[in-house]
Design a protein around this motif. Structure first.
Motif, PDB file in Angstrom:
ATOM      1  N   UNK A  16       0.828  -1.210   0.000  1.00 56.42           N
ATOM      2  CA  UNK A  16       0.000   0.000   0.000  1.00 56.42           C
ATOM      3  C   UNK A  16       0.866   1.265   0.000  1.00 56.42           C
ATOM      4  N   UNK A  17       1.968   1.234   0.729  1.00 58.63           N
ATOM      5  CA  UNK A  17       2.869   2.394   0.747  1.00 58.63           C
ATOM      6  C   UNK A  17       3.485   2.618  -0.638  1.00 58.63           C
ATOM      7  N   UNK A  18       3.897   1.536  -1.282  1.00 59.41           N
ATOM      8  CA  UNK A  18       4.457   1.653  -2.633  1.00 59.41           C
ATOM      9  C   UNK A  18       3.412   2.207  -3.604  1.00 59.41           C
ATOM     10  N   UNK A  19       2.177   1.738  -3.486  1.00 58.69           N
ATOM     11  CA  UNK A  19       1.103   2.257  -4.340  1.00 58.69           C
ATOM     12  C   UNK A  19       0.834   3.729  -4.060  1.00 58.69           C
ATOM     13  N   UNK A  20       0.907   4.107  -2.792  1.00 60.58           N
ATOM     14  CA  UNK A  20       0.720   5.515  -2.426  1.00 60.58           C
ATOM     15  C   UNK A  20       1.722   6.385  -3.161  1.00 60.58           C
ATOM     16  N   UNK A  21       2.980   6.018  -3.080  1.00 60.49           N
ATOM     17  CA  UNK A  21       4.041   6.810  -3.715  1.00 60.49           C
ATOM     18  C   UNK A  21       3.927   6.792  -5.239  1.00 60.49           C
ATOM     19  N   UNK A  22       3.661   5.617  -5.782  1.00 57.87           N
ATOM     20  CA  UNK A  22       3.568   5.493  -7.237  1.00 57.87           C
ATOM     21  C   UNK A  22       2.390   6.302  -7.779  1.00 57.87           C
ATOM     22  N   UNK A  23       1.227   6.161  -7.167  1.00 60.13           N
ATOM     23  CA  UNK A  23       0.048   6.877  -7.657  1.00 60.13           C
ATOM     24  C   UNK A  23       0.168   8.386  -7.465  1.00 60.13           C
ATOM     25  N   UNK A  24       0.863   8.812  -6.433  1.00 63.70           N
ATOM     26  CA  UNK A  24       1.007  10.242  -6.179  1.00 63.70           C
ATOM     27  C   UNK A  24       2.057  10.881  -7.091  1.00 63.70           C
ATOM     28  N   UNK A  43      -5.059  11.585 -13.653  1.00 62.50           N
ATOM     29  CA  UNK A  43      -4.105  12.062 -12.649  1.00 62.50           C
ATOM     30  C   UNK A  43      -4.805  12.447 -11.349  1.00 62.50           C
ATOM     31  N   UNK A  44      -5.938  13.125 -11.453  1.00 63.88           N
ATOM     32  CA  UNK A  44      -6.691  13.518 -10.257  1.00 63.88           C
ATOM     33  C   UNK A  44      -7.139  12.281  -9.494  1.00 63.88           C
ATOM     34  N   UNK A  45      -7.696  11.297 -10.202  1.00 66.37           N
ATOM     35  CA  UNK A  45      -8.167  10.082  -9.535  1.00 66.37           C
ATOM     36  C   UNK A  45      -7.010   9.275  -8.955  1.00 66.37           C
ATOM     37  N   UNK A  46      -5.879   9.239  -9.639  1.00 65.34           N
ATOM     38  CA  UNK A  46      -4.712   8.517  -9.121  1.00 65.34           C
ATOM     39  C   UNK A  46      -4.221   9.146  -7.819  1.00 65.34           C
ATOM     40  N   UNK A  47      -4.176  10.464  -7.771  1.00 59.88           N
ATOM     41  CA  UNK A  47      -3.716  11.143  -6.552  1.00 59.88           C
ATOM     42  C   UNK A  47      -4.701  10.955  -5.405  1.00 59.88           C
ATOM     43  N   UNK A  48      -5.984  10.971  -5.721  1.00 55.68           N
ATOM     44  CA  UNK A  48      -6.979  10.732  -4.670  1.00 55.68           C
ATOM     45  C   UNK A  48      -6.895   9.289  -4.159  1.00 55.68           C
ATOM     46  N   UNK A  49      -6.677   8.348  -5.065  1.00 53.93           N
ATOM     47  CA  UNK A  49      -6.517   6.948  -4.662  1.00 53.93           C
ATOM     48  C   UNK A  49      -5.261   6.763  -3.812  1.00 53.93           C
ATOM     49  N   UNK A  50      -4.215   7.538  -4.113  1.00 51.83           N
ATOM     50  CA  UNK A  50      -2.969   7.407  -3.355  1.00 51.83           C
ATOM     51  C   UNK A  50      -3.191   7.734  -1.878  1.00 51.83           C
ATOM     52  N   UNK A  51      -4.048   8.702  -1.618  1.00 49.43           N
ATOM     53  CA  UNK A  51      -4.340   9.068  -0.225  1.00 49.43           C
ATOM     54  C   UNK A  51      -5.079   7.931   0.480  1.00 49.43           C
ATOM     55  N   UNK A  52      -5.969   7.264  -0.222  1.00 46.58           N
ATOM     56  CA  UNK A  52      -6.668   6.113   0.363  1.00 46.58           C
ATOM     57  C   UNK A  52      -5.676   4.984   0.674  1.00 46.58           C
ATOM     58  N   UNK A  53      -4.749   4.745  -0.241  1.00 44.24           N
ATOM     59  CA  UNK A  53      -3.743   3.716   0.004  1.00 44.24           C
ATOM     60  C   UNK A  53      -2.823   4.099   1.156  1.00 44.24           C
ATOM     61  N   UNK A  54      -2.580   5.387   1.361  1.00 45.22           N
ATOM     62  CA  UNK A  54      -1.773   5.821   2.511  1.00 45.22           C
ATOM     63  C   UNK A  54      -2.468   5.437   3.816  1.00 45.22           C
ATOM     64  N   UNK A  55      -3.765   5.644   3.872  1.00 46.54           N
ATOM     65  CA  UNK A  55      -4.522   5.251   5.062  1.00 46.54           C
ATOM     66  C   UNK A  55      -4.494   3.755   5.290  1.00 46.54           C
ATOM     67  N   UNK A  56      -4.613   2.972   4.227  1.00 48.74           N
ATOM     68  CA  UNK A  56      -4.555   1.511   4.350  1.00 48.74           C
ATOM     69  C   UNK A  56      -3.154   1.064   4.778  1.00 48.74           C
TER      70      UNK A  56
END
Length: 135
Positions: A16-24, A43-56
């Motif tokens: 999830x941390x790797x996805x956070x960084x990659x998507x952001x 890009x907007x949706x990827x950045x918003x998803x990255x925040x969700x992955x940060x929480x996970x």
């Protein structure tokens, strides 16, 4: 092979941390893997998803060290449900031709992590099911 809950949860957290960084910061990697067109909307949706992955990532990292209890079980079931749902959605998107074969990399990782997490929680030493069976 048994993987302890601690290990399964930390693997989820690292993913999830790797996805956070990659998507952001590098969403183009995901677009290329899934054969998607880059766009402002993506890009907007990827950045918003990255925040969700940060929480996970935070949730699974901090939960990893907890002993078996109902709260940990809820986290394991919830994270497993998220991963399984992402895998199912990915397969559906591939079936309708919206993404390329690279989605199967994500599906394989999602299924493997869900299986590891659920196996560790429900069948591992110290799991609630094992404790209740001993009593």
């Amino acid at each position: 092979m048994h993987v302890p809950f601690f290990t399964a949860a930390r693997l989820c957290a690292a993913t999830f941390a790797a996805l956070t960084l990659c998507l952001m910061f590098m969403p183009g990697m995901i677009y290329a893997l899934f054969e998607l067109q880059a766009s402002d909307a993506a890009d907007v949706l990827a950045k918003r998803a990255s925040v969700l992955f940060a929480g996970l990532a935070y949730l699974t990292f901090t939960c990893a060290g907890h002993s078996a209890n109902p709260s940990r079980r809820c986290v394991a079931v919830s994270i497993g449900l998220v991963l399984s749902s992402l895998a199912g959605l990915g397969a559906g998107e591939w079936a309708r031709g919206a993404v390329g074969l690279g989605i199967w990399v994500a599906i394989a990782v999602e299924c493997a992590l869900a299986a590891l997490l659920w196996t560790a929680e429900f069948r591992g030493p110290g799991s609630l099911s094992r404790k209740s069976a001993v009593k």
